[in-house]
Scaffold this motif. Structure first.
Motif, PDB file in Angstrom:
ATOM      1  N   LYS A 551       0.845  -1.186   0.000  1.00 39.55           N
ATOM      2  CA  LYS A 551       0.000   0.000   0.000  1.00 39.55           C
ATOM      3  C   LYS A 551       0.882   1.239   0.000  1.00 39.55           C
ATOM      4  N   ILE A 552       0.783   2.049  -1.055  1.00 43.45           N
ATOM      5  CA  ILE A 552       1.606   3.246  -1.186  1.00 43.45           C
ATOM      6  C   ILE A 552       1.061   4.329  -0.255  1.00 43.45           C
ATOM      7  N   ASP A 553       1.925   4.876   0.571  1.00 47.44           N
ATOM      8  CA  ASP A 553       1.506   5.873   1.545  1.00 47.44           C
ATOM      9  C   ASP A 553       0.967   7.125   0.861  1.00 47.44           C
ATOM     10  N   GLN A 554      -0.073   7.704   1.457  1.00 48.22           N
ATOM     11  CA  GLN A 554      -0.729   8.858   0.853  1.00 48.22           C
ATOM     12  C   GLN A 554       0.193  10.074   0.753  1.00 48.22           C
ATOM     13  N   SER A 555       1.242  10.144   1.571  1.00 46.26           N
ATOM     14  CA  SER A 555       2.155  11.292   1.490  1.00 46.26           C
ATOM     15  C   SER A 555       2.868  11.310   0.148  1.00 46.26           C
ATOM     16  N   VAL A 584      -0.476  -3.818  -5.928  1.00 47.54           N
ATOM     17  CA  VAL A 584      -0.094  -2.517  -5.378  1.00 47.54           C
ATOM     18  C   VAL A 584      -1.314  -1.606  -5.377  1.00 47.54           C
ATOM     19  N   ILE A 585      -1.601  -1.019  -4.211  1.00 47.17           N
ATOM     20  CA  ILE A 585      -2.736  -0.102  -4.074  1.00 47.17           C
ATOM     21  C   ILE A 585      -2.230   1.225  -3.528  1.00 47.17           C
ATOM     22  N   ALA A 586      -2.778   2.321  -4.019  1.00 44.85           N
ATOM     23  CA  ALA A 586      -2.412   3.652  -3.548  1.00 44.85           C
ATOM     24  C   ALA A 586      -3.543   4.225  -2.713  1.00 44.85           C
ATOM     25  N   GLU A 587      -3.194   4.855  -1.594  1.00 46.16           N
ATOM     26  CA  GLU A 587      -4.217   5.470  -0.743  1.00 46.16           C
ATOM     27  C   GLU A 587      -4.113   6.988  -0.831  1.00 46.16           C
ATOM     28  N   GLY A 588      -5.211   7.640  -0.478  1.00 49.22           N
ATOM     29  CA  GLY A 588      -5.206   9.100  -0.456  1.00 49.22           C
ATOM     30  C   GLY A 588      -5.330   9.749  -1.819  1.00 49.22           C
ATOM     31  N   VAL A 589      -5.951   9.057  -2.790  1.00 48.65           N
ATOM     32  CA  VAL A 589      -6.118   9.627  -4.129  1.00 48.65           C
ATOM     33  C   VAL A 589      -7.273  10.629  -4.093  1.00 48.65           C
ATOM     34  N   GLU A 590      -6.975  11.861  -4.458  1.00 47.30           N
ATOM     35  CA  GLU A 590      -7.985  12.911  -4.332  1.00 47.30           C
ATOM     36  C   GLU A 590      -8.285  13.643  -5.632  1.00 47.30           C
TER      37      GLU A 590
END
Length: 632
Positions: A551-555, A584-590
């Motif tokens: 999980k890729i950190d949102q920063s 692979v998943i990315a979090e914090g996508v806005e």
């Protein structure tokens, strides 16, 4: 008649000799490919073998440039060349300079054969130079890797009509093997670079190259041991760059980054080589004064920080006046552990800001208002656990290839009877310190499994529900028994449960922790590494643990469009994950732009406000039942 037969025999022998030579060349080149470690060295070796083993007068490799002229750039060469490559211009464009064998091979992806320099029409621009060097015929073989023509391998012979069909077939095989070798070496180099980058990022800030929080903590622990033994003091200085937000808003984030780098250069002049300057996050820095310190020595450093910014910093022609608010805590008077000293210094920073900024303040007990608030909430956690004041919200996880919701993360919220909804960032750290996280975590796991099973019973397709595990749960609770019990009591299939492991869990590096993680995999649950790229242990344990997902950190996601380093990190994590056959998943996508970047980088899945905020179980069920789908 006899003479004709003799001539035929000689011709046949010569032809067979050439084929045998080509076969040996192919074999030698394949051996070179097997042992190759660097791309340029491989190309030079292949060219050398073409000349020395293959008997060709000259051989060279040219790469196709993606510039406006579509130039062919010589990369490696061997044999009699005498400035030939320096004096010619070759392109792969459909122009006069692109009609020769090399340009044609790159443009069409097919071998370009020139059986006679004197008569081949495409050789007109280079005919005189070729004749001067004894080149009578040539062949250019496209180097095709990953469905793209990378360039061409070109060889020159002393005689005309030098290339018969069987020899061409063998040389095509050689070029195909070489192209595969080039792609393999590039992939290997990219993987090594990605590993090196991740290893660096484990301990250093990518923008300033300063130590990060993890490395600072490590240095503090070592220094504290020495200070305790010598009954000496240390100091932690928490630095907050004044009005940095205004700089970012006025001049942009790129200028803001330059400001930070320039500030670090000046700060380095204020400390000794034995001290540590760390970038904590954003515009916040920490200095650890590890040598024995008295109050006057600490004040001298704080004053040096003030004085070093007396002259403005010039960024892109703009003079900017910088200053820092500094909070100071002292070991062991204000605390004997890293976290306590950092919090005390942080509290002192707020006092410096209230005093007008551009100054320093030592920590005092009067600054404890915030700490007292934390203590109040910590005391009320026990009641919250007993009276079921916690709620679960659910954030969808979206497959970026199909646009469908394929998973969901369970996120806990605290519905406080007086303060209202309290976000996890405020109470989870308190719960971890107080130990309440064990009970809260057990409730979250049971409730998430129960809800996921309920959705299945309501006719929704099976979805993977992700639940965070805390390092404290591993230390104080029986995680394996807890997960096994939750699955058994709710009837949720184990493959529908994903357990997100924090970096701090892997930092424990204990036998029991590793046994527990392997036991969870044996149950059939999925494992993912949360906030990957922000710590250093994940990389070393990826192969030991049968992890399913990174999980890729949102920063990193937040900065991919403004920060080249963050973009490179995200690509590196995706590439590393896929190399290890992990999702692979990315979090914090806005934003749509962040989503487009992740799709272009071949990220598998994403979650964030662009798709949905965390919602109640009922609203999430409606999202799935209504067939909400994002454009793929």
């Amino acid at each position: 008649m006899a003479e004709a037969m003799t001539a035929d025999l000689r011709h046949s022998e010569a032809r067979q000799k050439k084929l045998n030579r080509a076969l040996r060349l192919l074999s030698d080149c394949n051996m070179a490919l097997v042992h190759a470690e660097h791309e340029h060295a491989l190309l030079n070796e292949i060219c050398r073998l073409c000349v020395e083993r293959g008997g060709y007068l000259m051989a060279w490799v040219g790469y196709a440039e993606e510039d406006e002229a579509k130039a062919v750039r010589p990369i490696a060469q061997s044999g009699y060349e005498n400035g030939y490559l320096d004096g010619i211009r070759i392109t792969w464009a459909d122009t006069e300079l692109g009609q020769g064998p090399t340009g044609t091979a790159i443009r069409t992806g097919l071998p370009g054969v020139n059986q006679n320099v004197l008569t081949h029409p495409g050789m007109a621009p280079w005919r005189e130079a070729a004749i001067q060097r004894g080149y009578r015929s040539s062949i250019s073989l496209p180097l095709i890797g990953d469905t793209k023509v990378l360039g061409a391998l070109t060889m020159y012979a002393r005689e005309a009509q030098a290339f018969d069909p069987e020899e061409i077939r063998l040389l095509e095989e050689l070029a195909s093997d070489l192209a595969y070798g080039i792609v393999t070496l590039r992939t290997r180099a990219e993987h090594e670079a990605a590993k090196e980058k991740l290893a660096f990022l484990a301990q250093f800030d990518p923008l300033t190259h300063l130590p990060n929080r993890l490395l600072l903590r490590d240095r503090f622990e070592h220094a504290a041991q020495g200070a305790q033994g010598e009954h000496s003091t240390m100091a932690v200085l928490y630095l907050d760059l004044d009005n940095f937000k205004q700089i970012n808003e006025s001049f942009g984030h790129e200028a803001g980054d330059k400001v930070l780098v320039s500030a670090v250069e000046r700060l380095q002049h204020c400390i000794l080589a034995t001290d540590t300057l760390c970038r904590l996050n954003g515009d916040e820095f920490v200095i650890l004064l590890a040598e024995p310190q008295n109050a006057s020595g600490i004040v001298a450093v704080a004053n040096a920080i003030h004085d070093v910014f007396s002259e403005p910093v010039v960024v892109d022609g703009n003079p900017l006046n910088l200053s820092f608010s500094v909070g100071i805590s002292v070991f062991p008077a204000d605390g004997s552990d890293f976290d306590t000293l950092l919090k005390c210094a942080d509290a002192a920073v707020e006092s410096a800001k209230i005093a007008g900024r551009n100054t320093y303040r030592f920590f005092t007990q009067e600054m404890n208002a915030d700490l007292q608030e934390q203590m109040r909430l910590s005391g009320e956690l026990n009641r919250a656990v007993r009276q079921d004041e916690f709620q679960l919200h659910f954030q969808p996880q979206v497959d970026l290839r199909t646009g469908w919701i394929t998973g969901v993360e369970a996120l806990v919220r605290w519905q406080h009877p007086v303060d209202g909804m309290i976000p996890p960032a405020r109470f989870i750290p308190l719960a971890e310190r107080s130990g309440h996280i064990v009970q809260i975590g057990q409730w979250v796991l049971n409730e998430a499994c129960r809800q996921a099973r309920a959705w299945m019973d309501h006719g929704l397709p099976p979805l993977v529900v992700a639940v965070n595990l805390s390092a404290v749960q591993f230390k104080r609770g029986n995680v394996l028994e807890m997960v096994s019990s939750a699955l058994a009591s709710t009837g949720l299939p184990a493959n529908c449960l994903e357990l997100e492991l924090t970096e701090s869990i892997l930092l424990q590096d204990s036998v029991s922790t590793m046994e527990t993680l392997r036991g969870l995999k044996a149950l059939g649950a999925k494992l993912s590494i949360d906030d990957f790229g922000t710590g250093y242990s994940s990389l070393s344990y990826l192969k030991q643990l049968d992890v399913d997902k990174l999980k890729i950190d949102q920063s990193f996601v937040r900065d991919i469009l403004a920060d080249g380093d963050s973009a490179s990190i995200v690509k590196a994590i995706i590439q590393l994950g896929h190399t290890l056959q992990l999702e692979v998943i990315a979090e914090g996508v806005e934003t749509d732009a962040e989503l487009a970047f992740l799709r272009a980088s071949d990220c598998d899945a994403a979650q964030g406000y662009l798709f949905s905020r965390p919602v109640t179980a009922e609203l999430f069920e409606k999202l799935v039942r209504n067939g909400v789908r994002w454009p793929a």
